[in-house]
Scaffold this active site. Structure first.
Site, short mmCIF file in Angstrom:
data_model
loop_
_atom_site.label_atom_id
_atom_site.label_comp_id
_atom_site.label_asym_id
_atom_site.label_seq_id
_atom_site.Cartn_x
_atom_site.Cartn_y
_atom_site.Cartn_z
N GLY A 66 0.79 -1.23 0.00
CA GLY A 66 0.00 0.00 0.00
C GLY A 66 0.81 1.27 0.00
N TYR A 67 0.13 2.39 0.27
CA TYR A 67 0.68 3.74 0.11
C TYR A 67 1.20 3.86 -1.32
CZ TYR A 67 1.80 8.25 2.04
OH TYR A 67 1.80 9.60 2.30
N LEU A 68 0.27 3.65 -2.23
CA LEU A 68 0.60 3.38 -3.62
C LEU A 68 1.15 4.59 -4.37
CD1 LEU A 68 -2.54 1.22 -4.50
CD2 LEU A 68 -0.29 0.43 -3.74
N HIS A 69 2.12 4.31 -5.23
CA HIS A 69 2.71 5.34 -6.09
C HIS A 69 2.76 4.78 -7.52
CE1 HIS A 69 6.21 2.79 -5.79
NE2 HIS A 69 6.25 2.96 -4.48
N HIS A 111 3.87 1.09 -8.16
CA HIS A 111 2.81 0.09 -7.96
C HIS A 111 1.81 0.12 -9.13
CE1 HIS A 111 3.73 1.14 -3.58
NE2 HIS A 111 4.00 -0.15 -3.62
N GLN A 145 7.58 -9.72 7.71
CA GLN A 145 8.78 -9.35 6.94
C GLN A 145 9.50 -8.14 7.53
OE1 GLN A 145 6.34 -8.72 3.28
NE2 GLN A 145 7.72 -7.01 2.90
N GLN A 191 11.21 -4.43 -10.35
CA GLN A 191 12.66 -4.65 -10.31
C GLN A 191 13.31 -3.87 -9.17
OE1 GLN A 191 15.03 -3.92 -13.95
NE2 GLN A 191 16.73 -3.58 -12.52
N ASP A 238 12.79 -3.96 -6.18
CA ASP A 238 13.15 -4.93 -5.14
C ASP A 238 13.75 -6.16 -5.82
OD1 ASP A 238 11.87 -3.70 -2.56
OD2 ASP A 238 10.42 -3.41 -4.17
N GLN A 278 14.13 -9.52 -4.04
CA GLN A 278 12.80 -10.09 -3.81
C GLN A 278 12.34 -10.86 -5.05
OE1 GLN A 278 9.53 -8.12 -1.57
NE2 GLN A 278 8.81 -7.54 -3.59
P1 AMP Z 1 5.71 -2.72 -1.71
O1 AMP Z 1 4.38 -2.07 -1.52
O2 AMP Z 1 6.87 -1.85 -1.38
O3 AMP Z 1 5.77 -4.09 -1.07
O4 AMP Z 1 5.85 -2.99 -3.27
C1 AMP Z 1 4.88 -3.74 -3.97
C2 AMP Z 1 5.40 -4.04 -5.34
O5 AMP Z 1 5.63 -2.83 -6.04
C3 AMP Z 1 6.72 -4.81 -5.33
O6 AMP Z 1 6.72 -5.77 -6.38
C4 AMP Z 1 7.71 -3.72 -5.59
O7 AMP Z 1 8.91 -4.20 -6.19
C5 AMP Z 1 6.95 -2.84 -6.55
N1 AMP Z 1 7.53 -1.51 -6.57
C6 AMP Z 1 7.82 -0.71 -5.51
N2 AMP Z 1 8.41 0.43 -5.90
C7 AMP Z 1 8.52 0.35 -7.26
C8 AMP Z 1 9.04 1.22 -8.27
N3 AMP Z 1 9.60 2.39 -7.97
N4 AMP Z 1 8.98 0.80 -9.56
C9 AMP Z 1 8.43 -0.39 -9.87
N5 AMP Z 1 7.91 -1.25 -8.97
C10 AMP Z 1 7.95 -0.89 -7.68
#
Ligand code: AMP
Length: 281
Positions: free
Chosen positions: A31-34, A37, A61, A148, A150, A153
């Site tokens: 969440g806290y989507l950008h 995401h 985690q 990518q 992460d 991951q």
């Molecule tokens: P998170 O909410 O941080 O767990 O991220 C969820 C998914 O969004 C994961 O697969 C991340 O790798 C991906 N993600 C996070 N930041 C970015 C970004 N800047 N560009 C592309 N994918 C992202």
């Protein structure tokens, strides 16, 4: 878009899709989507009949001294963004719904989980692999989308899928960046103006490393040193690692030939940032 909080509701939704022969794309998030995401959601929308997204700040985690309690949340804003990106079903479970009581069951991906991020964050990838395996069983996606950003991951998840013979395709999407190169991250909200400026040094260090490789340098160590030197110019920035590794095994490289991944992790104030770049010589 429908929003649900229970495993049973997700199953009812996805089982109906399966019976109708529809493909399912899945985007797990905290969440806290950008835009990072949202790029995953849009791609999932293009490639599948239906899109399921999840928002779950997964406690397993996070280490005991990490930012679980202050991790940013915005359920309402996120829900509007998911709907606009074409998500059909948004799954927002509680920790109780995901884990319940009693003895824990976990998924461990040996080796890959103990280096780099895993060395700095013991148990992190066990938490990630476990929650992603559970979400895959609940959602039964044809394809799942990861960023990518992460990098490790993605490697761990791909290995888990192979190791457990899960029937899901892992689609890795490019890192979405701010105009100045900073990789988008929910954690960027922690940075004040000065820290935000310093944070751009990660991408600059990666690009400097890439440039060194491009000019013909063969020793991976020189690239590590270059990235470190650039990061060390910033005050109040602590390096966790600056590595040049094999993109599949994540083992440190000695010589640059063929493909490599440059991986950085640093703390700017109390905020931990990671970034990476794939290069090819
Ligand atoms: P998170 O909410 O941080 O767990 O991220 C969820 C998914 O969004 C994961 O697969 C991340 O790798 C991906 N993600 C996070 N930041 C970015 C970004 N800047 N560009 C592309 N994918 C992202």
């Amino acid at each position: 878009m429908r929003t649900v909080a229970t495993v049973a509701e997700v199953r009812a939704f996805t089982e109906a899709l399966r019976r109708a022969g529809r493909s399912i794309g899945f985007v797990p998030t905290m969440g806290y989507l950008h835009d990072g995401h949202l790029s995953l959601m849009r791609r999932a929308r293009e490639e599948n009949d239906a899109v399921v997204a999840s928002i779950f700040v997964n406690p397993t985690q996070f280490g005991p001294a990490e930012d679980l309690d202050r991790y940013p949340r915005d359920a309402e804003g996120d829900s509007a963004k998911c709907a606009a990106a074409g998500v059909d079903l948004l799954f927002m479970p509680t920790a109780q719904e995901m884990y319940g009581e009693g003895p824990t069951v976990s998924v461990t991906v040996d080796g890959l989980s103990d280096v780099l991020e895993g060395a700095v964050r013991p148990g992190h990838f066990r938490g990630v692999a476990t929650v992603v395996a559970k979400l895959f069983h609940i959602v039964t996606p044809d394809r799942a989308y990861f960023g990518q950003k992460d990098y490790q991951q993605c490697v761990v998840i791909k290995r888990m899928v192979r190791g457990l013979d899960l029937n899901v395709e892992i689609a890795v999407q490019p890192t979405v960046r701010e105009p100045d190169g900073l990789a988008m991250s929910s954690r960027n909200v922690y940075l004040d103006n000065e820290q935000r400026r310093r944070a751009t040094s990660l991408y600059r260090a990666l690009k400097a490393g890439e440039e060194l490789a491009r000019t013909g340098v063969r020793e991976a160590e020189k690239v590590r040193q270059k990235m470190r030197a650039l990061l060390l110019q910033e005050k109040d920035l602590a390096i966790d690692y600056a590595e040049v590794a094999d993109p599949e095994t994540l083992e440190p490289l000695e010589a640059l030939s063929g493909k490599a991944v440059l991986l950085l992790a640093a703390r700017v104030g109390a905020t931990r940032l990671i970034d990476n770049l794939l290069i090819e010589r």
